[in-house]
Motif scaffolding. Structure first.
Motif, PDB file in Angstrom:
ATOM      1  N   UNK A  18       0.822  -1.221   0.000  1.00  7.29           N
ATOM      2  CA  UNK A  18       0.000   0.000   0.000  1.00  7.29           C
ATOM      3  C   UNK A  18       0.853   1.267   0.000  1.00  7.29           C
ATOM      4  N   UNK A  19       2.028   1.219   0.618  1.00  6.39           N
ATOM      5  CA  UNK A  19       2.904   2.399   0.615  1.00  6.39           C
ATOM      6  C   UNK A  19       3.403   2.702  -0.788  1.00  6.39           C
ATOM      7  N   UNK A  24       2.859   6.200  -5.650  1.00  2.00           N
ATOM      8  CA  UNK A  24       2.465   6.412  -7.056  1.00  2.00           C
ATOM      9  C   UNK A  24       1.329   7.423  -7.155  1.00  2.00           C
ATOM     10  N   UNK A  25       0.357   7.324  -6.260  1.00  2.00           N
ATOM     11  CA  UNK A  25      -0.754   8.279  -6.260  1.00  2.00           C
ATOM     12  C   UNK A  25      -0.257   9.691  -5.979  1.00  2.00           C
ATOM     13  N   UNK A  32      -1.034  13.184   0.413  1.00  2.00           N
ATOM     14  CA  UNK A  32      -0.927  11.920   1.145  1.00  2.00           C
ATOM     15  C   UNK A  32      -0.850  12.156   2.644  1.00  2.00           C
ATOM     16  N   UNK A  33      -1.718  11.465   3.385  1.00  2.00           N
ATOM     17  CA  UNK A  33      -1.690  11.463   4.850  1.00  2.00           C
ATOM     18  C   UNK A  33      -1.386  10.035   5.290  1.00  2.00           C
ATOM     19  N   UNK A  34      -0.226   9.846   5.914  1.00  2.00           N
ATOM     20  CA  UNK A  34       0.195   8.502   6.333  1.00  2.00           C
ATOM     21  C   UNK A  34      -0.189   8.296   7.794  1.00  2.00           C
ATOM     22  N   UNK A  35      -1.331   7.658   8.012  1.00  2.00           N
ATOM     23  CA  UNK A  35      -1.859   7.504   9.367  1.00  2.00           C
ATOM     24  C   UNK A  35      -0.906   6.715  10.262  1.00  2.00           C
ATOM     25  N   UNK A 120      -5.582   8.834   2.365  1.00  2.00           N
ATOM     26  CA  UNK A 120      -5.217   8.464   3.734  1.00  2.00           C
ATOM     27  C   UNK A 120      -4.753   7.014   3.736  1.00  2.00           C
ATOM     28  N   UNK A 121      -3.477   6.809   3.961  1.00  2.00           N
ATOM     29  CA  UNK A 121      -2.926   5.451   4.037  1.00  2.00           C
ATOM     30  C   UNK A 121      -3.016   4.965   5.477  1.00  2.00           C
TER      31      UNK A 121
END
Length: 210
Positions: A18-19, A24-25, A32-35, A120-121
């Motif tokens: 997923x990272x 890529x997104x 990008x918000x990496x929870x 949101x990852x």
């Protein structure tokens, strides 16, 4: 009037990639918000979270080096929470409300700056209830064997430790059943990129039709 961005959740089991998908997104223009990264930062810098973790796992999980910098023994915590569901739930209740606050701040920033898509990852998007705040969900999936190999190669634990973590997470089939988009990461990087670009185009079409 400020327009809120399209809120997109990206999740998947350990070792799914997923990272990589989020990277890529971001390259295509998404914010990008990496929870999970935010959660880790809270565990080192938020006094309330630190006190709660010490109460749950003992003060021995924290260490200070000669310069006074704080570190946390994540492997020791993982060994407990992935075999003790109550401790895992307690940790999530401690950390995730603060992660949600940080995400809401990020939504407002994106609105002010005219950003169109915020991803949101999060590893436990559904388990934490965070999915209810999002417009679309992307699930990144891969075979269990490949996920195991990737996680071990990334130093996320021994094979047995990774298997326990996989078992503690929701079954991949359950995640897929709740997704708006599924990206299968069993092939080459180029094949993955093509899927990501297809999903991105779909997200952009949602914005243009809104």
């Amino acid at each position: 009037m400020e327009r809120l961005p399209l809120l997109v959740g990206v999740t998947g089991g350990i070792g799914s990639g997923k990272s990589t998908v989020c990277s890529m997104l971001a390259g295509l223009g998404c914010e990008l918000f990496e929870a999970d990264r935010v959660a880790k930062e809270l565990q080192l810098h938020d006094p309330e979270v630190i006190a709660g973790i010490e109460k749950l796992f003992g003060s021995g999980v924290y260490h200070r080096d000669a310069s006074g910098a704080l570190s946390i023994d994540r492997k020791a915590i993982a060994a407990v929470v992935f075999s003790d569901r109550e401790k895992l739930d307690a940790l999530n209740r401690l950390v995730h409300p603060k992660v949600r606050e940080a995400f809401h701040s990020e939504i407002l920033r994106c609105a002010r700056e005219g950003k169109r898509i915020l991803c949101k990852e999060a590893a436990i998007l559904f388990e934490s209830g965070m999915d209810k705040e999002l417009d679309r969900i992307i699930v990144v999936a891969a075979s269990d064997g490949l996920r195991l190999e990737r996680a071990v190669a990334r130093g996320m634990g021994t094979r047995d430790e990774v298997r326990r973590r996989m078992k503690a997470q929701w079954p991949q089939e359950e995640l897929i059943g709740r997704a708006h988009y599924v990206i299968f990461n069993d092939g080459t990087l180029e094949e993955l990129r093509m899927q990501v670009e297809k999903v991105y185009r779909s997200l952009e079409s949602l914005l243009s039709s809104a």
